[in-house]
Scaffold this active site. Structure first.
Site, short mmCIF file in Angstrom:
data_model
loop_
_atom_site.label_atom_id
_atom_site.label_comp_id
_atom_site.label_asym_id
_atom_site.label_seq_id
_atom_site.Cartn_x
_atom_site.Cartn_y
_atom_site.Cartn_z
N HIS A 155 -4.13 -7.99 -3.18
CA HIS A 155 -4.39 -7.30 -2.23
C HIS A 155 -4.83 -7.64 -0.89
O HIS A 155 -4.04 -7.27 -0.03
CB HIS A 155 -5.16 -6.18 -3.02
CG HIS A 155 -5.30 -4.81 -1.93
ND1 HIS A 155 -4.20 -3.97 -1.74
CD2 HIS A 155 -6.14 -4.58 -0.80
CE1 HIS A 155 -4.65 -2.94 -0.91
NE2 HIS A 155 -5.73 -3.39 -0.20
N HIS A 173 -0.84 4.64 -0.49
CA HIS A 173 -2.13 5.47 0.09
C HIS A 173 -1.52 6.89 -0.02
O HIS A 173 -1.60 7.78 0.67
CB HIS A 173 -2.10 5.09 1.36
CG HIS A 173 -3.23 4.05 1.62
ND1 HIS A 173 -4.46 4.01 1.43
CD2 HIS A 173 -2.91 2.98 2.35
CE1 HIS A 173 -5.14 3.01 1.63
NE2 HIS A 173 -4.14 2.13 2.05
N ASP A 216 0.84 -1.30 0.07
CA ASP A 216 0.12 0.03 0.07
C ASP A 216 0.86 1.33 0.08
O ASP A 216 1.95 1.37 0.67
CB ASP A 216 -1.00 -0.16 1.24
CG ASP A 216 -1.95 -0.95 1.27
OD1 ASP A 216 -1.69 -2.06 0.61
OD2 ASP A 216 -2.84 -0.86 1.94
N HIS A 251 -2.72 -4.58 2.03
CA HIS A 251 -3.87 -4.15 2.75
C HIS A 251 -3.90 -3.94 4.20
O HIS A 251 -4.74 -3.21 4.72
CB HIS A 251 -5.00 -5.53 2.43
CG HIS A 251 -6.37 -5.32 3.02
ND1 HIS A 251 -6.98 -4.14 2.33
CD2 HIS A 251 -7.28 -6.03 3.58
CE1 HIS A 251 -8.16 -4.21 3.03
NE2 HIS A 251 -8.42 -5.48 3.61
N ASN A 282 -8.69 -2.32 -2.34
CA ASN A 282 -9.69 -2.07 -1.91
C ASN A 282 -10.31 -0.63 -2.23
O ASN A 282 -11.44 -0.23 -2.12
CB ASN A 282 -10.21 -2.69 -0.59
CG ASN A 282 -9.35 -1.95 0.44
OD1 ASN A 282 -8.14 -2.02 0.37
ND2 ASN A 282 -9.92 -1.22 1.42
N HIS A 283 -9.18 0.23 -2.06
CA HIS A 283 -9.42 1.71 -2.17
C HIS A 283 -9.59 2.02 -3.69
O HIS A 283 -9.74 3.39 -3.82
CB HIS A 283 -8.36 2.34 -1.46
CG HIS A 283 -8.52 2.44 -0.10
ND1 HIS A 283 -9.15 3.67 0.57
CD2 HIS A 283 -8.39 1.66 0.84
CE1 HIS A 283 -9.29 3.28 1.85
NE2 HIS A 283 -8.71 2.10 2.11
N ASP A 320 -4.14 -0.09 -3.43
CA ASP A 320 -4.40 1.05 -2.63
C ASP A 320 -3.40 1.99 -2.96
O ASP A 320 -2.56 2.66 -2.05
CB ASP A 320 -4.09 0.47 -1.12
CG ASP A 320 -5.46 -0.06 -0.56
OD1 ASP A 320 -6.31 -0.41 -1.50
OD2 ASP A 320 -5.52 -0.17 0.76
#
Length: 883
Positions: free
Chosen positions: A705, A588, A586, A784, A652-653, A620
């Site tokens: 992920h 982000h 990730d 994740h 998932n994002h 992500d």
């Protein structure tokens, strides 16, 4: 709103056909019907997505004054029929509770697994303006009447209603029996007691009309289309209604030339494309020719028919009709969309009442055109951790009304929170019973599918020497002193990683950002990706810009997304990759960490190491951090430049209903302006639906992920997922793939409820061992979850969790890591530690102050949880704490 430039990527309106193989005999089939509603409800524990058909007329009669057929009020019904999209079966439902009166020309909107009905006309005349809720949660069907205080829209028919911004029930126009109306009302489903508010929007207001359609786009814009004015004249205009961050609503006239004026038509969004079908002209004459099927592409700002962009309103003669256009020569029908498919039921063709069931598929693979504008933005029909129902409650008026109000609030919050898209199951009223009911549905044993047997020739594997090995030492970049960019590099034994089991999770409460959206467009010159790389790929010298304005406009974002999307469309759902390769977890939006990792361990450029090693990113890319735009645009540009060497899979994002809440949409708006920002945000999310979902390295390591959850037993299950894919059509396999986590440690086997929310699970080491054995794998690499040391081993080393962003949410103080998989499949973790806070650094103070402000505001909305192993507060148990 903008208009499409030359060469905009648009796809003509799709062809419709009759649904094949559907079942529903006798009373289960809706039969002949017009003036009814058709609404999609979110999947439940026992069913996939369903279409709910309610009300309408089952007979027609000639109009005394007009000579045209009309509905026979005596034949109006209040029957409810459900179509299961997965099983293709119609079923008549007989819900408990007091049903609404028989009605047609009413309005309906879905709120999670409930459908709200309002208004209409029936044998007794105008229906009341009461809100009736059909609750399908937990597959226990029940009617409720919602108590609303104060004045409301009043009885009316021929109006339209939808759920806007996953929160506001908005009803527009109609006829109250005395006059045609132009008003708009909104009910905030997140505020109790419920009250209707009459809106006073700014902008170009639509004229009074009835028999129009109003459909909510995923990002929260309501599009009013067509209708009939007080003189009986059909209308051809379309208006977007949106709410600004200030709370003020505004109407905006949509651009383009529609193929035909119309009323008594049907319209439904698929992504940014509004699919409009059928309808009649003045005097009730059906629309013929290409005008019977139309699409308003709100991203490109153009109307389309079966031939492409509509430049003038000239209807084709009858000999130009195609079969699909003939099928849609109807009115008073109803439409709904599931994924990329549009369903239509019934209607009226002249004096013939219809009972046919049609479908069109807007999937790009079935189109001879390539477009970046038409795949579906995921509907925010996702699940609420606080969503607790008691379907067995007493049916007295007081208790029913109170519970129905609570249920409506919780259902709308479920839409806004959008966490467990496929698995929102109704829970009991208390948090404790919610956890218990989930636990009852998840046993401690792994539910391996009986249809996926173990290979007969695969032994226990205990005698096999594994090829994949984790190197005994990790490369670490120590914390940097202020001004010291040299970075002390050292190697640590894996035994020294004491925090390896300290997984962490970001959190939130159940608030959501107000809706902000607009119509817009795109296009840009060739070679844009090189401009992006030149501007952003500066591993040693990148600094956060002093000005927050993003360096690309929406026009260029569209070009970049389109070019990358064409590559993703050609890739398989499960990538097949070779070593050596670097794997990133990730990010982000923490672009600075990405640059640090590139600087310390090589970057994808001919001046770097791209000629001899590939790059794999596990999703992500956006949310939480302040530079999601830089992160995703650079990765897309690198993908375009090195399509065979840079690989991206989905997290998932990478879903609109998630990144609308956790910073990406807000960043787009703040840095690109509201109109361009919302369009760019929508376009990125359209692209995300095409991302591959997993990757295999040398057929021995699988990268994903989230995890394998309860449903994924074979790689083939992942390979069969067809893209573009959204959370609501991906079902449990996609949910597990993007959302599931390992259990707390190797001693916790089987399946357990996941603290992230209802329907989500954690899987034990036994599941990992079985999965690897079944698929002849030696390792799972997943992301994740934030882990203190940047990577964490699980299941005796058969699974590694990887996280590349440091100091997650500005509070975690975790390291970030990548994994370097060598040609001999020896895996070396490489780490960076969080940067220390600046000490009176004038150069960096402004940008760091901005970083701190961004993090503080987002953490107030979505507060991060304590590190792994610390107690979780009761108030966080049913929040978005774990996304």
């Amino acid at each position: 709103m903008g208009t499409a430039g030359k060469g905009a990527w648009v796809v003509p309106a799709p062809a419709y056909r009759e649904v094949e193989g559907w079942e529903g005999a006798g009373d289960d089939s809706p039969g002949f019907r017009c003036g009814h509603s058709l609404t999609v409800v979110a999947p439940t524990k026992g069913h996939g997505p369903r279409l709910i058909l309610f009300g309408g007329a089952t007979a027609i009669e000639a109009g005394a004054s007009s000579g045209m057929p009309g509905i026979r009020l005596a034949g109006v019904t209040n029957s409810v029929h459900s179509y299961d999209v997965d099983t293709r079966r119609w079923t008549r439902l007989h819900p408990a509770g007091e049903p609404p009166s028989p009605r047609a020309a009413h309005a309906a909107a879905a709120v999670g697994t409930m459908v709200v009905f309002q208004g209409g006309i029936g044998p007794a005349g105008h229906s009341t303006d009461d809100l009736y809720v059909l609750d399908l949660t937990n597959d226990k069907f029940k009617w409720h009447r919602v108590v609303v205080q104060g004045a409301g829209p009043g009885p009316r028919y021929g109006h339209c209603m939808d759920l806007v911004a996953q929160r506001y029930l908005v009803t527009v126009s109609g006829n109250d029996g005395k006059r045609v109306l132009s008003d708009a009302w909104a009910l905030d489903t997140a505020q109790k007691p419920y009250r209707w508010q009459k809106l006073n929007p700014d902008g170009d207001r639509p004229s009074a009309r009835m028999y129009a359609t109003a459909s909510a786009r995923t990002d929260g814009m309501l599009l009013l289309c067509g209708g009939r004015d007080a003189s009986g004249m059909p209308l051809s205009d379309a208006y977007g209604l949106l709410m600004h961050t200030s709370g003020q609503w505004e109407w905006t006239l949509a651009p383009g030339v529609s193929p035909s004026p119309r009323y008594q038509h049907a319209a439904v969004f698929v992504g940014a494309r509004l699919h409009v079908t059928g309808g009649v002209l003045r005097g009730g004459r059906a629309i013929e020719g290409e005008g019977a099927i139309a699409v308003l592409d709100t991203a490109a700002g153009v109307w389309l028919d079966r031939n492409g962009i509509v430049t003038s309103r000239t209807l084709k003669s009858s000999h130009d009709h195609d079969a699909s256009s003939d099928l849609l020569r109807r009115c008073r029908h109803a439409a709904a969309s599931v994924g990329t498919q549009i369903y239509i039921y019934g209607g009226l063709r002249g004096d013939i009442l219809l009972d046919d069931f049609l479908v069109a598929d807007n999937a790009p693979i079935q189109s001879e055109f390539t477009s970046s504008m038409y795949d579906r933005v995921p509907r925010a029909e996702n699940q609420n951790r606080n969503h607790n129902f008691n379907s067995d409650s007493p049916t007295t008026n007081n208790s029913t009304d109170k519970k129905s109000i609570d249920m409506l609030t919780q259902a709308s919050a479920a839409e806004a929170e959008a966490v467990s898209a496929v698995w929102r199951a109704a829970q009991e009223a208390s948090h404790a019973s919610s956890e218990d009911s989930l636990s009852e549905g998840i046993g401690s044993e792994s539910p391996l599918s009986e249809t996926s047997p173990m290979p007969e020739d695969l032994d226990d594997g205990g005698s096999l020497e594994p090829d994949v090995k984790l190197h005994s030492r990790a490369v670490v970049v120590s914390k940097e002193a202020v001004g010291d960019l040299g970075c002390l590099v050292r190697q640590l034994s894996l035994d020294q990683f004491e925090n390896e089991s300290r997984r962490m999770h970001p959190s939130s409460n159940d608030q959501s950002y107000p809706a902000k959206k607009a119509l817009n467009r795109q296009r840009s010159p060739q070679g844009l990706h090189k401009k992006v790389i030149s501007f952003l790929l500066k591993p040693r010298n990148w600094r956060a810009p002093a000005e927050r304005a993003f360096f690309l406009d929406s026009y260029e974002v569209g070009e970049l997304c389109y070019a990358a999307e064409q590559i993703f469309m050609q890739e398989p759902t499960v990538l097949q990759l070779k070593a050596p390769i670097k794997v990133f977890g990730d990010l982000h939006g923490q672009f600075g960490d990405l640059m640090r990792l590139f600087d310390e361990y090589g970057y994808p450029s001919t001046a770097g190491d791209i000629t001899y090693i590939d790059y794999l990113f596990l999703g992500d890319y956006v949310d939480r951090g302040q530079h999601s735009l830089e992160t995703i645009t650079l990765l897309l540009a690198l993908k375009i430049e090195y399509p065979e060497n840079v690989h991206l899979i989905r997290g998932n994002h990478e879903a609109a209903d998630i990144n609308a809440l956790f910073g990406f949409r807000l960043e787009c708006i703040e840095r690109m302006g509201e109109s361009d920002g919302i369009w760019a945000w929508t376009r990125f999310n359209q692209l995300f639906n095409y991302l591959p979902l997993a990757a295999m390295i040398e057929k021995k390591i699988i990268c994903m992920h989230g995890g394998i959850g309860r449903s994924i037993n074979t790689i083939e299950q992942i390979e069969k997922l067809e893209r573009p894919i959204t959370m609501d059509v991906g079902s449990i396999i996609l949910m597990d793939l993007l959302w599931s986590d390992p259990t707390e440690n190797d001693s916790v086997e089987g399946l357990r409820p996941n603290a992230r929310g209802p329907g989500l699970v954690t899987f034990g080491p036994d599941r990992v061992t079985e999965f690897c054995k079944r698929n002849r794998l030696q390792l799972i690499i997943r992301a994740h979850e934030c882990v203190m040391d940047g990577f964490e081993r699980f299941a005796h080393g058969q699974l590694i969790t990887l996280f590349s962003a440091t100091n997650y949410c500005g509070t975690a103080n975790n390291a970030g890591a990548i994994l370097v998989v060598g040609r001999g499949l020896v895996i070396v973790p490489k780490l960076i530690h969080p940067l220390p806070p600046p000490v009176n650094s004038p150069e960096s103070s402004p940008e760091r102050a901005m970083d701190a402000t961004w993090m503080q505001e987002l953490n107030i909305q979505r507060p991060p949880t304590p590190t792994r192993g610390r107690p979780q507060s009761a108030s966080d148990r049913n929040s978005l704490a774990y996304i």
